[in-house]
Motif scaffolding. Sequence first.
Motif, PDB file in Angstrom:
ATOM      1  N   LEU A 110       0.839  -1.198   0.000  1.00  0.00           N
ATOM      2  CA  LEU A 110       0.000   0.000   0.000  1.00  0.00           C
ATOM      3  C   LEU A 110       0.875   1.250   0.000  1.00  0.00           C
ATOM      4  CD1 LEU A 110      -2.750   1.402   0.213  1.00  0.00           C
ATOM      5  CD2 LEU A 110      -2.624   1.087   2.696  1.00  0.00           C
ATOM      6  N   MET A 111       1.930   1.227   0.839  1.00  0.00           N
ATOM      7  CA  MET A 111       2.845   2.361   0.856  1.00  0.00           C
ATOM      8  C   MET A 111       3.555   2.517  -0.476  1.00  0.00           C
ATOM      9  SD  MET A 111       2.500   4.008   3.599  1.00  0.00           S
ATOM     10  CE  MET A 111       3.889   5.094   3.309  1.00  0.00           C
ATOM     11  N   ALA A 112       3.926   1.405  -1.094  1.00  0.00           N
ATOM     12  CA  ALA A 112       4.582   1.463  -2.405  1.00  0.00           C
ATOM     13  C   ALA A 112       3.661   2.126  -3.434  1.00  0.00           C
ATOM     14  CB  ALA A 112       4.971   0.063  -2.857  1.00  0.00           C
ATOM     15  N   ASP A 113       2.371   1.810  -3.366  1.00  0.00           N
ATOM     16  CA  ASP A 113       1.405   2.436  -4.274  1.00  0.00           C
ATOM     17  C   ASP A 113       1.323   3.944  -4.017  1.00  0.00           C
ATOM     18  OD1 ASP A 113       0.796   0.060  -5.518  1.00  0.00           O
ATOM     19  OD2 ASP A 113      -1.006  -0.333  -4.311  1.00  0.00           O
ATOM     20  N   LEU A 114       1.332   4.333  -2.740  1.00  0.00           N
ATOM     21  CA  LEU A 114       1.260   5.748  -2.411  1.00  0.00           C
ATOM     22  C   LEU A 114       2.480   6.514  -2.920  1.00  0.00           C
ATOM     23  CD1 LEU A 114      -0.160   5.561   1.238  1.00  0.00           C
ATOM     24  CD2 LEU A 114      -1.335   6.431  -0.785  1.00  0.00           C
ATOM     25  N   HIS A 115       3.600   5.802  -3.021  1.00  0.00           N
ATOM     26  CA  HIS A 115       4.822   6.419  -3.545  1.00  0.00           C
ATOM     27  C   HIS A 115       4.951   6.253  -5.058  1.00  0.00           C
ATOM     28  CE1 HIS A 115       6.780   7.680   0.193  1.00  0.00           C
ATOM     29  NE2 HIS A 115       6.324   6.570   0.746  1.00  0.00           N
ATOM     30  N   HIS A 116       3.888   5.722  -5.670  1.00  0.00           N
ATOM     31  CA  HIS A 116       3.836   5.583  -7.135  1.00  0.00           C
ATOM     32  C   HIS A 116       4.947   4.687  -7.681  1.00  0.00           C
ATOM     33  CE1 HIS A 116       0.846   8.737  -6.885  1.00  0.00           C
ATOM     34  NE2 HIS A 116       1.732   9.547  -6.319  1.00  0.00           N
ATOM     35  N   LEU A 117       5.326   3.660  -6.907  1.00  0.00           N
ATOM     36  CA  LEU A 117       6.294   2.689  -7.416  1.00  0.00           C
ATOM     37  C   LEU A 117       5.576   1.728  -8.355  1.00  0.00           C
ATOM     38  CD1 LEU A 117       8.332   1.763  -4.194  1.00  0.00           C
ATOM     39  CD2 LEU A 117       8.731   3.621  -5.823  1.00  0.00           C
ATOM     40  N   ARG A 119       4.613  -1.912  -9.993  1.00  0.00           N
ATOM     41  CA  ARG A 119       4.237  -3.136  -9.278  1.00  0.00           C
ATOM     42  C   ARG A 119       5.461  -3.974  -8.921  1.00  0.00           C
ATOM     43  NH1 ARG A 119      -0.437  -6.061  -8.660  1.00  0.00           N
ATOM     44  NH2 ARG A 119      -0.240  -8.342  -8.461  1.00  0.00           N
ATOM     45  N   SER A 120       6.356  -4.154  -9.895  1.00  0.00           N
ATOM     46  CA  SER A 120       7.542  -4.981  -9.646  1.00  0.00           C
ATOM     47  C   SER A 120       8.483  -4.312  -8.651  1.00  0.00           C
ATOM     48  CB  SER A 120       8.282  -5.254 -10.959  1.00  0.00           C
ATOM     49  OG  SER A 120       8.690  -4.035 -11.557  1.00  0.00           O
ATOM     50  N   THR A 125      10.853  -3.779  -3.259  1.00  0.00           N
ATOM     51  CA  THR A 125      11.135  -2.922  -2.110  1.00  0.00           C
ATOM     52  C   THR A 125      10.494  -3.475  -0.843  1.00  0.00           C
ATOM     53  OG1 THR A 125      11.265  -0.958  -3.517  1.00  0.00           O
ATOM     54  CG2 THR A 125      10.868  -0.588  -1.174  1.00  0.00           C
ATOM     55  N   ALA A 126       9.247  -3.923  -0.949  1.00  0.00           N
ATOM     56  CA  ALA A 126       8.551  -4.486   0.219  1.00  0.00           C
ATOM     57  C   ALA A 126       9.284  -5.712   0.739  1.00  0.00           C
ATOM     58  CB  ALA A 126       7.115  -4.836  -0.155  1.00  0.00           C
ATOM     59  N   ALA A 127       9.699  -6.596  -0.157  1.00  0.00           N
ATOM     60  CA  ALA A 127      10.389  -7.821   0.255  1.00  0.00           C
ATOM     61  C   ALA A 127      11.715  -7.500   0.932  1.00  0.00           C
ATOM     62  CB  ALA A 127      10.617  -8.721  -0.964  1.00  0.00           C
ATOM     63  N   GLU A 128      12.455  -6.534   0.369  1.00  0.00           N
ATOM     64  CA  GLU A 128      13.746  -6.172   0.948  1.00  0.00           C
ATOM     65  C   GLU A 128      13.588  -5.588   2.347  1.00  0.00           C
ATOM     66  OE1 GLU A 128      15.472  -3.506  -1.834  1.00  0.00           O
ATOM     67  OE2 GLU A 128      16.143  -5.089  -3.229  1.00  0.00           O
ATOM     68  N   LEU A 129      12.604  -4.714   2.522  1.00  0.00           N
ATOM     69  CA  LEU A 129      12.420  -4.078   3.832  1.00  0.00           C
ATOM     70  C   LEU A 129      11.858  -5.054   4.855  1.00  0.00           C
ATOM     71  CD1 LEU A 129      11.096  -0.595   2.680  1.00  0.00           C
ATOM     72  CD2 LEU A 129      13.224  -1.048   3.900  1.00  0.00           C
ATOM     73  N   LEU A 130      10.970  -5.934   4.439  1.00  0.00           N
ATOM     74  CA  LEU A 130      10.443  -6.936   5.372  1.00  0.00           C
ATOM     75  C   LEU A 130      11.570  -7.844   5.855  1.00  0.00           C
ATOM     76  CD1 LEU A 130       7.110  -7.818   3.538  1.00  0.00           C
ATOM     77  CD2 LEU A 130       7.309  -6.794   5.824  1.00  0.00           C
ATOM     78  N   GLU A 131      12.486  -8.180   4.962  1.00  0.00           N
ATOM     79  CA  GLU A 131      13.634  -9.002   5.371  1.00  0.00           C
ATOM     80  C   GLU A 131      14.559  -8.218   6.283  1.00  0.00           C
ATOM     81  OE1 GLU A 131      17.249 -11.677   3.403  1.00  0.00           O
ATOM     82  OE2 GLU A 131      15.922 -10.486   2.126  1.00  0.00           O
ATOM     83  N   ARG A 132      14.802  -6.964   5.938  1.00  0.00           N
ATOM     84  CA  ARG A 132      15.697  -6.110   6.735  1.00  0.00           C
ATOM     85  C   ARG A 132      15.198  -5.956   8.159  1.00  0.00           C
ATOM     86  NH1 ARG A 132      17.125   0.149   5.052  1.00  0.00           N
ATOM     87  NH2 ARG A 132      18.274   0.738   6.950  1.00  0.00           N
ATOM     88  N   PHE A 133      13.883  -5.912   8.335  1.00  0.00           N
ATOM     89  CA  PHE A 133      13.313  -5.713   9.662  1.00  0.00           C
ATOM     90  C   PHE A 133      12.823  -7.016  10.287  1.00  0.00           C
ATOM     91  CE2 PHE A 133      13.308  -1.469   7.949  1.00  0.00           C
ATOM     92  CZ  PHE A 133      13.637  -0.685   9.045  1.00  0.00           C
TER      93      PHE A 133
END
Length: 343
Positions: A110-117, A119-120, A125-133
């Motif tokens: 949802l945040m990625a959509d708000l930042h107009h990223l 889909r891929s 980005t979501a996968a990388e940050l979820l792993e990082r945290f």
Amino acid sequence: MTTTTTPKTSHSLAIAARGLRKSYGDKTVLDGIDLAVPAGTVFSLLGPNGAGKTTAVKILSTLISADAGELRVGGYDLAADPQAVRAAIGVTGQFSAVDGLITGEENMLLMADLHHLSRSEGRRTAAELLERFDLTEAAKKPASTYSGGMKRRLDIAMTLVGSPRIIFLDEPTTGLDPRARHTMWQIIRDLVTGGVTVFLTTQYLEEADELADRIAVLSNGRIAAEGTAEELKRLIPGGHVRLRFTDPAAYQGAATALREATGDDEALTLQIPSGGSQRELRSILDWLDTAGIEADELTVHTPDLDDVFFALTGDTDTTSSTAGTANTTNNANVPTQSKENAR
């Protein structure tokens, strides 16, 4: 007081505020404060409830407007170019912006959509940050099932979706248990190591002591004092060396010779005023050796940030007199990119 060098030009500052003022009706919340936050550092704003910490964060993150002041964030003029400021910052507020009805991964997307990223790019980005945290295993679970610490980590991960250079963390560890708090501290340290500037408000004085390069104490709408944690601690009197004896004769001999010491005849202890420096401690030890007196226990007590906080925010008379020796001044996640102390 010796202070560290503060950059003089706004080019090296992530956040610069001069004469920041904000009132609500007849109540002045921020009374002309100045702030200078070097890039790539942690700056902590301390103050009691109602001091104006959250108001300062809201103004600097473009959520509300100031009544007056020259404000620059990320090198951009806050009044002239708020969109550029929003593109450079991220905000994690006091209350979680996590949607408990959807999964952690869905919150990130949802945040990625708000930042107009795309889909891929959003999924990557979501996968990388979820792993990082350390949230990968919980990514498919509803966020409502997360612990407080997990929700806070997800909160910050969501803030980082847009790769902000400056992050405002408004009391990010409130309500967390000690283990989760320490995990959050390490996350903040890692962010700064990566070049991010962190503007932190907190009521946990230990947190500011652990993390902040510089600390400003906000009281009655003004900056009462600013400096490093050690500089602020040196503002407050009360440091001392405590000697404890088991031999009454040794205690009496030391009490007679050390006239500046305060004695406790029942506990057989002496309290000697001291700033806790190595030179002062060596002088006391040399005197004991020369006099042939042996103390059974020696402890050094120095003021901590609790003492600083109470002295600068509890008594206006103390504040005004003490702050004169300091470096003083005169005076919820949102998609901002769219989202007895012994030493």
